[in-house]
Design an enzyme around this catalytic site. Structure first.
Site, mmCIF file in Angstrom:
data_model
loop_
_atom_site.group_PDB
_atom_site.id
_atom_site.type_symbol
_atom_site.label_atom_id
_atom_site.label_comp_id
_atom_site.label_asym_id
_atom_site.label_seq_id
_atom_site.Cartn_x
_atom_site.Cartn_y
_atom_site.Cartn_z
ATOM 1 N N SER A 81 7.267 -6.444 9.211
ATOM 2 C CA SER A 81 7.587 -5.484 10.279
ATOM 3 C C SER A 81 7.244 -4.047 9.883
ATOM 4 O O SER A 81 7.948 -3.108 10.251
ATOM 5 C CB SER A 81 9.079 -5.591 10.614
ATOM 6 O OG SER A 81 9.850 -5.421 9.424
ATOM 7 N N LYS A 126 11.844 -10.018 6.025
ATOM 8 C CA LYS A 126 12.806 -10.553 5.055
ATOM 9 C C LYS A 126 14.019 -9.668 4.818
ATOM 10 O O LYS A 126 15.007 -10.105 4.277
ATOM 11 C CB LYS A 126 12.114 -10.901 3.741
ATOM 12 C CG LYS A 126 11.665 -9.782 2.866
ATOM 13 C CD LYS A 126 11.080 -10.386 1.576
ATOM 14 C CE LYS A 126 10.482 -9.358 0.679
ATOM 15 N NZ LYS A 126 9.926 -9.915 -0.550
ATOM 16 N N THR A 180 5.795 1.047 4.772
ATOM 17 C CA THR A 180 5.505 1.996 5.863
ATOM 18 C C THR A 180 6.584 3.065 5.965
ATOM 19 O O THR A 180 6.283 4.262 6.064
ATOM 20 C CB THR A 180 5.413 1.221 7.201
ATOM 21 O OG1 THR A 180 4.359 0.267 7.091
ATOM 22 C CG2 THR A 180 5.151 2.160 8.363
ATOM 23 N N GLY A 227 2.734 11.306 2.948
ATOM 24 C CA GLY A 227 1.668 12.299 3.167
ATOM 25 C C GLY A 227 1.166 12.345 4.590
ATOM 26 O O GLY A 227 1.051 13.410 5.200
ATOM 27 N N GLU A 244 -6.201 15.937 1.550
ATOM 28 C CA GLU A 244 -5.750 15.171 0.379
ATOM 29 C C GLU A 244 -6.943 14.811 -0.498
ATOM 30 O O GLU A 244 -8.096 14.964 -0.094
ATOM 31 C CB GLU A 244 -5.010 13.903 0.833
ATOM 32 C CG GLU A 244 -3.625 14.212 1.384
ATOM 33 C CD GLU A 244 -2.814 12.961 1.707
ATOM 34 O OE1 GLU A 244 -3.262 11.853 1.392
ATOM 35 O OE2 GLU A 244 -1.726 13.119 2.282
ATOM 36 N N ASP A 258 4.577 -11.534 -1.556
ATOM 37 C CA ASP A 258 4.820 -12.881 -1.011
ATOM 38 C C ASP A 258 3.642 -13.377 -0.159
ATOM 39 O O ASP A 258 3.236 -14.537 -0.253
ATOM 40 C CB ASP A 258 6.081 -12.910 -0.130
ATOM 41 C CG ASP A 258 7.324 -12.466 -0.863
ATOM 42 O OD1 ASP A 258 7.316 -12.456 -2.112
ATOM 43 O OD2 ASP A 258 8.310 -12.119 -0.185
ATOM 44 N N HIS A 275 -0.668 5.787 -8.075
ATOM 45 C CA HIS A 275 -0.499 7.134 -7.525
ATOM 46 C C HIS A 275 -0.222 8.078 -8.692
ATOM 47 O O HIS A 275 0.606 7.770 -9.541
ATOM 48 C CB HIS A 275 0.644 7.158 -6.512
ATOM 49 C CG HIS A 275 0.626 8.386 -5.652
ATOM 50 N ND1 HIS A 275 0.938 9.631 -6.150
ATOM 51 C CD2 HIS A 275 0.320 8.566 -4.352
ATOM 52 C CE1 HIS A 275 0.820 10.519 -5.174
ATOM 53 N NE2 HIS A 275 0.451 9.901 -4.068
ATOM 54 N N ARG A 299 -7.704 9.875 -6.557
ATOM 55 C CA ARG A 299 -6.479 9.496 -7.285
ATOM 56 C C ARG A 299 -6.713 8.868 -8.649
ATOM 57 O O ARG A 299 -5.957 9.101 -9.585
ATOM 58 C CB ARG A 299 -5.729 8.464 -6.464
ATOM 59 C CG ARG A 299 -4.948 9.112 -5.436
ATOM 60 C CD ARG A 299 -4.145 8.124 -4.688
ATOM 61 N NE ARG A 299 -3.631 8.883 -3.573
ATOM 62 C CZ ARG A 299 -3.000 8.375 -2.570
ATOM 63 N NH1 ARG A 299 -2.794 7.088 -2.526
ATOM 64 N NH2 ARG A 299 -2.566 9.137 -1.599
ATOM 65 N N HIS A 333 0.930 1.802 -6.837
ATOM 66 C CA HIS A 333 1.200 2.319 -5.492
ATOM 67 C C HIS A 333 0.681 1.421 -4.376
ATOM 68 O O HIS A 333 1.366 1.180 -3.395
ATOM 69 C CB HIS A 333 0.548 3.702 -5.405
ATOM 70 C CG HIS A 333 0.784 4.423 -4.116
ATOM 71 N ND1 HIS A 333 2.042 4.714 -3.653
ATOM 72 C CD2 HIS A 333 -0.095 4.934 -3.202
ATOM 73 C CE1 HIS A 333 1.942 5.373 -2.510
ATOM 74 N NE2 HIS A 333 0.660 5.503 -2.203
ATOM 75 N N ARG A 348 -9.019 3.613 -2.710
ATOM 76 C CA ARG A 348 -8.575 3.981 -1.355
ATOM 77 C C ARG A 348 -8.320 5.482 -1.275
ATOM 78 O O ARG A 348 -7.652 6.057 -2.121
ATOM 79 C CB ARG A 348 -7.274 3.253 -1.012
ATOM 80 C CG ARG A 348 -6.696 3.625 0.334
ATOM 81 C CD ARG A 348 -5.388 2.930 0.574
ATOM 82 N NE ARG A 348 -4.351 3.426 -0.285
ATOM 83 C CZ ARG A 348 -3.418 4.316 0.084
ATOM 84 N NH1 ARG A 348 -3.410 4.801 1.311
ATOM 85 N NH2 ARG A 348 -2.499 4.709 -0.767
#
Ligand code: FAD
Ligand code: SIN
Length: 538
Positions: free
Chosen positions: A31, A53, A61, A66, A131, A226, A247, A293, A354, A389
């Site tokens: 979710s 869960k 989330t 940032g 960033e 999981d 991070h 990063r 991260h 990323r």
């Protein structure tokens, strides 16, 4: 080749004749931004069940700080955002996927705004931060440094108003149900209701990442990988598992949780200093504190080693106090609770695990290789991030890939006029009789091992040591049947750790977030390709 303990196909024993059944058109597992976005789309033409869960808003989330990288400024362009993303990916991003996600992003973010999400503005215009690795300020944010909360609460509101969507919280999904390489739902467990078989015409995996396999992590407790593990047991292909993003800056106070100090702090002018108070990033990279990063994390580590100190510092004392407090209210509050006034004191920081860049391999519609199974958000490997990323690209990816998975799932159900036919399954998973296991001890030892041997800097000797230790734990944990999440999570973490280590051993080069001190160069002729992990029998 060394013998490995293969995970069982299902972690628990169950018999469909004696287990409760639940039916839905689309099952969404998770979710966060990806799962909720998928559910909203899928509910346009059928019933949706979201299973999660913990409580609905406990996920990566909700902790995102940032912001969201998105082309909404008149001066920015899709082409520039695509270029920055591809450059960071170091040859492994999928250009078509990057184009789709970056181009679709503004529509999805505007929809969020229509649904009531409020992003920070000045003079009625959105404000943008820059960033690391972005060459343009394109990151929008909310509540200063609590963007994820705003996104999550907005999506939950929309979900709760939708009559086609049901939510089962505090319900742990144990395994996907598959037959003939087709997914038909999942087997799940609820504290009070016990086991249930959820039969679904389409299943969307949105279970997020696996930061919890590392001792130092920004991720909340739910991030135990999981979804990665259950997809692997079901026979899905997992790609790029060696690419774990660290991070550079999490608050480092002994005994405190590793609270993130957002990259936006550096975007607003924060300076990194070592123990001696020296600024060090300009000597390592032209973009200094705003270098990608991996570069910042690796050089923080170097400075920690050089100065023999457990951490470095972020200095924001030169930024006007009112601006600082208004821009980073949550960071101010958390630091203050440890006696640190960010306007007056240096903030102690060091890197932490991260984000999982790798994941369940999907195509551009978020479909996996298992029929009727989708994956979106952090659990998926869409190919957007390649070997590294860019900050704030993953809320964007979650929004867009969740939307795509939900849309495609509901469209494909309508096209196929699919009916649900539950069938008999009798699984026996019992094996090992060992009962004197201290799950906490194994879990903590695993996290320390992964941090030490498969962290920011890797080499063959340490990876091999990690592989052996993990195999030893697997040999007595994998075969045992557990009856609650603590055991299942440990089995999942062991499996995910094994996949990270095996992929990291295979990639005998350094690229993006994967840094091998014994192979420090990037080896394009050999390694400009992906590593895929798949179980032998499914
Ligand atoms: P999540 O939001 O993690 O949701 C996964 C869901 O799956 C959870 O609800 C969980 O309970 C559920 N779940 C897991 N396993 C099971 C199971 N077995 N059964 C049932 N449910 C299960 N990205 C950005 O773009 N910008 C940022 O500013 C940013 N800041 C970040 C700050 C922090 C501290 C962290 C940790 C991450 C940040 N990220 C940021 C990354 C980003 O937040 C995540 O990549 C993204 O939110 C993942 O979304 P998701 O929906 O895929 O997974
Ligand atoms: C941060 O705010 O520094 C995290 C952003 C991200 O992980 O994308």
């Amino acid at each position: 080749m060394k013998k490995q303990t293969e995970p069982k196909r299902y972690m628990i024993s169950f018999d469909s004749h004696t287990t409760a059944h639940v039916f839905t058109d689309v099952l969404v597992i998770g979710s966060g931004v990806a799962g909720l976005s998928a559910a909203i789309q899928a509910a346009k033409h059928g019933s949706v069940l979201i299973v999660t869960k913990e409580k609905i808003d406990e996920n990566n989330t909700a902790y995102a700080q940032g912001g969201i990288a998105v082309v909404l400024s008149d001066k920015d362009t899709t082409a520039k955002h695509i270029k920055d993303t591809l450059d960071a990916g170091q040859g492994l991003s999928d250009a078509a996927t990057v184009k789709t996600i970056v181009s679709e992003g503004p529509r999805r973010v505007n929809e969020l705004i229509e649904w009531g999400a409020s992003f920070d503005k000045e003079n009625n215009h959105l404000v943008f931060t820059q960033e690391g690795g972005h060459h343009f300020p394109r990151v929008i944010h909310a509540r200063g440094d609590s963007t994820g909360k705003e996104v999550e609460l907005t999506l939950i509101r929309v979900v709760k108003e939708n009559k086609n969507i049901k939510v089962f919280d505090h319900t742990f999904v144990i395994d996907l149900i598959t037959k003939d390489a087709t997914c038909n739902g999942a087997v799940a467990w609820h504290t009070k209701k016990g086991n249930m078989l959820i039969w679904a015409k389409r299943t969307i995996l949105a279970t997020g990442g696996c930061g919890q396999v590392y001792r130092e992590t920004t991720n909340p407790d739910v991030a135990t990988g999981d979804g990665l593990a259950m997809a692997y047991r079901a026979g899905a292909a997992l790609q790029d598992m060696e690419f774990v993003q660290f991070h550079p800056t999490t608050l480092y106070i002994a005994g405190a949780v590793r609270f993130l100090i957002t990259e936006a702090v550096r975007g607003e002018g924060g300076i990194l200093r070592n123990k001696k108070g020296e600024r060090f990033m300009p000597k390592y990279h032209p973009q200094a504190e705003l270098a990608p990063r991996d570069v910042v994390s690796q050089n923080i580590l170097k400075e920690m080693q050089k100065t023999g100190h457990t951490h470095v510092y972020i200095d924001v004392r030169h930024i006007p106090k009112e601006r600082l407090y208004a821009r980073f209210p949550k960071i101010r509050e958390i630091c203050a609770s440890f006696g640190i006034d960010i306007a007056r004191d240096l903030i102690p920081v060091r890197p932490s695990a991260h984000y999982m860049i790798g994941g369940v391999k999907v195509n551009r519609f978020s479909r996996t290789a298992i029929k009727q199974l989708y994956a979106c958000g952090e659990v998926a490997c869409t190919g957007m991030h390649g070997a590294n990323r860019l900050g704030s690209n993953s809320l964007l990816e979650g929004l867009v890939t969740g939307y795509m998975a939900g849309t495609d799932a509901s469209k494909s159900i309508r096209r196929s006029k699919h009916e649900l036919f539950p069938y008999t399954i009798q699984e026996f998973a019992g094996g090992s009789k060992i009962s004197w296991l201290d799950l906490n001890d194994i879990g903590n030892s695993l996290k320390s091992l992964m941090w030490r041997d498969a962290g920011i800097e890797r080499d063959e000797k340490h990876l091999l040591e990690a592989e052996d230790m993990i195999e030893m734990w697997c040999s007595y944990v994998m075969d045992k049947e557990f009856t609650n999440p603590a055991g299942w999570e440990l089995q999942n973490m062991l499996l995910v750790s094994r996949l990270i280590v095996a992929s990291a051993r295979k990639r005998t080069e350094s690229r993006g977030v994967h840094h091998r001190s014994d192979y420090p160069e990037t080896d394009n002729p050999r390694w400009k390709r992906h590593i895929i992990m798949k179980r032998l029998k499914s």
